[in-house]
Design a protein around this motif. Structure first.
Motif, PDB file in Angstrom:
ATOM      1  N   ALA A  89       7.435   2.705   8.058  1.00  0.00           N
ATOM      2  CA  ALA A  89       7.131   4.139   8.005  1.00  0.00           C
ATOM      3  C   ALA A  89       8.328   4.927   7.477  1.00  0.00           C
ATOM      4  N   GLN A  90       9.517   4.536   7.896  1.00  0.00           N
ATOM      5  CA  GLN A  90      10.705   5.239   7.421  1.00  0.00           C
ATOM      6  C   GLN A  90      10.974   4.935   5.944  1.00  0.00           C
ATOM      7  N   MET A  91      10.696   3.719   5.521  1.00  0.00           N
ATOM      8  CA  MET A  91      10.827   3.408   4.101  1.00  0.00           C
ATOM      9  C   MET A  91       9.825   4.225   3.290  1.00  0.00           C
ATOM     10  N   ALA A  92       8.611   4.356   3.792  1.00  0.00           N
ATOM     11  CA  ALA A  92       7.616   5.183   3.095  1.00  0.00           C
ATOM     12  C   ALA A  92       8.139   6.602   2.932  1.00  0.00           C
ATOM     13  N   GLY A  93       8.803   7.121   3.956  1.00  0.00           N
ATOM     14  CA  GLY A  93       9.384   8.450   3.855  1.00  0.00           C
ATOM     15  C   GLY A  93      10.444   8.538   2.772  1.00  0.00           C
ATOM     16  N   ALA A  94      11.265   7.502   2.649  1.00  0.00           N
ATOM     17  CA  ALA A  94      12.295   7.486   1.603  1.00  0.00           C
ATOM     18  C   ALA A  94      11.666   7.447   0.214  1.00  0.00           C
ATOM     19  N   ARG A 145       0.571  -6.164   7.482  1.00  0.00           N
ATOM     20  CA  ARG A 145       1.345  -4.963   7.770  1.00  0.00           C
ATOM     21  C   ARG A 145       1.278  -3.956   6.620  1.00  0.00           C
ATOM     22  N   ALA A 146       0.959  -4.430   5.425  1.00  0.00           N
ATOM     23  CA  ALA A 146       1.083  -3.597   4.233  1.00  0.00           C
ATOM     24  C   ALA A 146       0.208  -2.343   4.295  1.00  0.00           C
ATOM     25  N   ARG A 147      -0.899  -2.407   5.033  1.00  0.00           N
ATOM     26  CA  ARG A 147      -1.804  -1.257   5.120  1.00  0.00           C
ATOM     27  C   ARG A 147      -2.009  -0.799   6.560  1.00  0.00           C
ATOM     28  N   ASN A 148      -1.089  -1.161   7.431  1.00  0.00           N
ATOM     29  CA  ASN A 148      -1.165  -0.736   8.822  1.00  0.00           C
ATOM     30  C   ASN A 148      -1.019   0.788   8.895  1.00  0.00           C
ATOM     31  N   PRO A 149      -1.975   1.496   9.477  1.00  0.00           N
ATOM     32  CA  PRO A 149      -1.892   2.963   9.518  1.00  0.00           C
ATOM     33  C   PRO A 149      -0.608   3.477  10.168  1.00  0.00           C
ATOM     34  N   GLN A 150      -0.065   2.736  11.122  1.00  0.00           N
ATOM     35  CA  GLN A 150       1.154   3.169  11.805  1.00  0.00           C
ATOM     36  C   GLN A 150       2.391   3.031  10.916  1.00  0.00           C
ATOM     37  N   ALA A 151       2.261   2.328   9.794  1.00  0.00           N
ATOM     38  CA  ALA A 151       3.385   2.143   8.882  1.00  0.00           C
ATOM     39  C   ALA A 151       3.399   3.176   7.770  1.00  0.00           C
ATOM     40  N   ARG A 152       2.605   4.219   7.913  1.00  0.00           N
ATOM     41  CA  ARG A 152       2.521   5.253   6.882  1.00  0.00           C
ATOM     42  C   ARG A 152       3.565   6.340   7.104  1.00  0.00           C
ATOM     43  N   GLY A 153       4.040   6.897   6.003  1.00  0.00           N
ATOM     44  CA  GLY A 153       4.957   8.017   6.075  1.00  0.00           C
ATOM     45  C   GLY A 153       4.204   9.310   6.307  1.00  0.00           C
ATOM     46  N   ALA A 154       4.921  10.426   6.176  1.00  0.00           N
ATOM     47  CA  ALA A 154       4.307  11.732   6.423  1.00  0.00           C
ATOM     48  C   ALA A 154       3.162  12.012   5.467  1.00  0.00           C
ATOM     49  N   GLY A 155       3.204  11.421   4.269  1.00  0.00           N
ATOM     50  CA  GLY A 155       2.151  11.631   3.289  1.00  0.00           C
ATOM     51  C   GLY A 155       0.917  10.786   3.519  1.00  0.00           C
ATOM     52  N   GLY A 156       0.933   9.938   4.547  1.00  0.00           N
ATOM     53  CA  GLY A 156      -0.241   9.160   4.893  1.00  0.00           C
ATOM     54  C   GLY A 156      -0.396   7.850   4.146  1.00  0.00           C
ATOM     55  N   ARG A 157       0.700   7.348   3.535  1.00  0.00           N
ATOM     56  CA  ARG A 157       0.624   6.096   2.790  1.00  0.00           C
ATOM     57  C   ARG A 157       1.763   5.169   3.213  1.00  0.00           C
ATOM     58  N   THR A 158       1.477   3.874   3.265  1.00  0.00           N
ATOM     59  CA  THR A 158       2.516   2.881   3.526  1.00  0.00           C
ATOM     60  C   THR A 158       3.296   2.619   2.238  1.00  0.00           C
TER      61      THR A 158
END
Length: 233
Positions: A89-94, A145-158
């Motif tokens: 999730a944090q990587m998605a944010g980056a 894990r690639a599409r786990n909803p909990q692994a999404r950033g603020a924009g809603g995507r992993t």
């Protein structure tokens, strides 16, 4: 660490008075204790990678007993899995932060710039958070894990979904042919991840930051060229 996580971590060290007791052990309800454990475990991963995530130290930092932690995580592996999801999730944010800097409006140039942004965000996250990166990607797993909803950033995507999105944009823009599209995520991901591992945990770890940045951009240019016609405008 995000402000909310810092606040939560600080709260775990503070004794409070309530109906369940006067210590930190008595202040948690079912939901926030789990989050506090994940925050503490993620901090340990940042400090020393997956090896540093030890349940005893996590519970010590949070101020609860091991038995309390076991109500939320059956064992260390379950806690480490939660750290992996947090890292994604944090990587998605980056990656989202890099995507927000893309300026070109021409469809093909924009699609290409967004591909570079996703790759740049990936490598920059790895360099900024080497311990968490190692915990996120060097712990055995699979693509679930690639599409786990909990692994999404603020924009809603992993991270994987962000890569898929920009590859779809390249097809729409005419940079990548529909025939080249299937499986392109794995090709682009393998290239960028390989560089990130070499920089974080391999023979390229002594490269200065400017050399890492230059190498990253050159690699992304090669990925772009391999996916489609680099002369397309």
């Amino acid at each position: 660490m995000p402000t909310s996580d810092r606040a939560l971590s600080a709260a775990t060290a503070t004794s409070t008075t309530g109906t369940t007791g006067t210590t930190a052990r008595g202040r948690y309800h079912h939901g926030d204790l789990r989050r506090a454990l994940v925050v503490a475990a993620t901090a340990l991963a940042r400090e020393g990678g997956p090896e540093a995530v030890v349940l005893r130290e996590v519970t010590r930092r949070v101020g609860v007993s091991a038995n309390a932690a076991y109500r939320h995580f059956t064992d260390r592996d379950a806690l480490l899995e939660a750290v992996v999801i947090e890292g994604l999730a944090q990587m998605a944010g980056a990656m989202e932060a890099e995507l927000a800097t893309v300026r070109p409006r021409h469809p093909q140039r924009r699609a290409r710039a967004r591909l570079r942004a996703v790759g740049t965000g990936y490598v920059r996250f790895a360099c900024a958070e080497p311990g968490l990166f190692r915990a996120t990607f060097l712990v055995p797993s699979d693509l679930r894990r690639a599409r786990n909803p909990q692994a999404r950033g603020a924009g809603g995507r992993t991270p994987f979904e962000l890569l898929s999105d920009v590859l779809d944009e390249l097809v729409v823009a005419g940079v990548v042919s529909p025939e080249q599209r299937p499986g392109a995520e794995l090709l682009a991901w393998s290239a960028v991840h390989g560089l990130a591992v070499l920089v974080v945990n391999g023979p390229l770890r002594e490269l200065p930051p400017e050399a890492v940045e230059a190498t990253t951009q050159r690699l992304l240019g090669m990925v772009d060229a391999g996916l489609g016609d680099p002369s397309a405008e």
